[in-house]
Design an enzyme around this catalytic site. Structure first.
Site, PDB file in Angstrom:
ATOM      1  N   SER A   1       0.789  -1.243   0.000  1.00 45.84           N
ATOM      2  CA  SER A   1       0.000   0.000   0.000  1.00 45.84           C
ATOM      3  C   SER A   1       0.815   1.285   0.000  1.00 45.84           C
ATOM      4  O   SER A   1       0.237   2.378  -0.025  1.00 45.84           O
ATOM      5  CB  SER A   1      -0.957   0.008   1.196  1.00 45.84           C
TER       6      SER A   1
ATOM      7  N   SER B   1      -5.840   3.127   4.631  1.00 44.50           N
ATOM      8  CA  SER B   1      -5.309   2.278   3.555  1.00 44.50           C
ATOM      9  C   SER B   1      -6.382   1.392   2.934  1.00 44.50           C
ATOM     10  O   SER B   1      -6.135   0.222   2.630  1.00 44.50           O
ATOM     11  CB  SER B   1      -4.156   1.418   4.086  1.00 44.50           C
TER      12      SER B   1
ATOM     13  N   LYS C   1       2.940   6.476   5.661  1.00 46.19           N
ATOM     14  CA  LYS C   1       2.153   5.468   4.937  1.00 46.19           C
ATOM     15  C   LYS C   1       2.704   4.086   5.251  1.00 46.19           C
ATOM     16  O   LYS C   1       3.905   3.867   5.174  1.00 46.19           O
ATOM     17  CB  LYS C   1       2.180   5.702   3.423  1.00 46.19           C
TER      18      LYS C   1
ATOM     19  N   LYS D   1      -0.216   3.740  -2.584  1.00 44.24           N
ATOM     20  CA  LYS D   1      -1.307   4.711  -2.471  1.00 44.24           C
ATOM     21  C   LYS D   1      -0.819   6.154  -2.399  1.00 44.24           C
ATOM     22  O   LYS D   1      -1.577   7.083  -2.698  1.00 44.24           O
ATOM     23  CB  LYS D   1      -2.196   4.366  -1.276  1.00 44.24           C
TER      24      LYS D   1
END
Length: 271
Positions: A51, A108, A213, A54
């Site tokens: 992820s 997420s 993140k 993203k």
């Protein structure tokens, strides 16, 4: 978990490069002020990034300057058919694009990321075209992104490339703000739903986080990107393929201590 943290503290206390160790398979730490690489471990190996993808999705969407108050409906096509991952966003839910972006970055959510790409001007193929152009612009020559969520193991990059991604993402106020909130409330299907940041260090005592993140798939392991400030100095760290949350957090703590004490020191390299 306590043993991992104590071990990381002991390792940081050692001054020799041979004594420094991280649990993550790949890592990099870069000074934001000087661009100096302070620590690296397998930083040029291309591996799945989960992820962390993203952050790129968010940048490309924001670059297109869409109407952030436009209401999007989560569609059946947004459901993950690859990993069958869970989502707290039901099919049919109607949310503003801004809220969808919040869900994709902070919690997420994979359906949210898919919806952002699906509703991109020109559709998913135009979205991927913009991603490839962005990779080229940022000089991320060792990165491949084939879908917006990071579920595919074919989304690969290096720790060195991802440091460039983090530094670019930090110039987007929306991304910096969303990813550094410990929790937020999203209005969904007529009720308020609380979502939490997937990075437990956000909001934790002693941490000054400027961008964050996380990522996880079986292929990628536990991953983390952060820009942090320590002792008045800021740096970007990337951790890839840690075996668990505890080891990932211990690695982050180790690198944070390195920032505070050794920003002007010769860089540590582990090959």
């Amino acid at each position: 978990m306590l043993k991992l943290f104590l071990a990381s503290l002991a390792l940081v206390a050692c001054t020799g490069a041979h004594a420094f160790k991280l649990y993550s398979e790949h890592a990099i730490l870069v000074s934001d002020e000087t661009g100096q690489i302070l620590f690296e471990k397998g930083a040029d190996a291309a591996v799945p990034i989960a992820s962390l993808t993203k952050l790129m999705t968010a940048m490309v969407v924001l670059d297109s300057r869409p109407a952030m108050n436009e209401v999007l409906a989560i569609d059946e096509s947004d459901v993950d058919e690859l990993k069958h991952s869970k989502s707290h966003v039901p099919v049919g839910a109607k949310l503003t694009r801004h809220d969808v972006l919040r869900l994709a970055l902070m919690s997420s959510d994979n359906r949210a990321a898919a919806a952002l790409a699906r509703t991109y001007h020109g559709g998913p193929q135009a979205f991927l075209g913009a991603v490839h152009a962005k990779l080229k612009m940022l000089g991320m020559t060792n990165t491949v992104i084939k879908e917006p969520s990071g579920l595919s193991p074919e989304n690969t990059s290096t720790a060195a490339d991802l440091a460039k991604l983090a530094q670019a993402a930090s110039h987007y106020p929306e991304i910096a703000d969303i990813t550094t909130n410990a929790s937020d409330v999203v209005r969904m299907n007529g009720r308020n739903v609380v979502f939490h940041n997937t990075n437990r260090l956000v909001g934790a005592r002693g941490w000054d986080i400027l961008l964050s993140k996380t990522g996880f798939t079986n292929e990628a392991g536990r991953c983390l990107i952060m820009r942090i400030k320590q002792a008045g100095k800021s740096a970007t760290l990337v951790l890839l393929n840690a075996s668990g949350n505890a080891s990932r957090q211990a690695d982050a703590l180790s690198l944070r201590r390195l920032i505070g004490g050794n920003l002007s020191a010769k860089r540590i390299s582990i090959r």
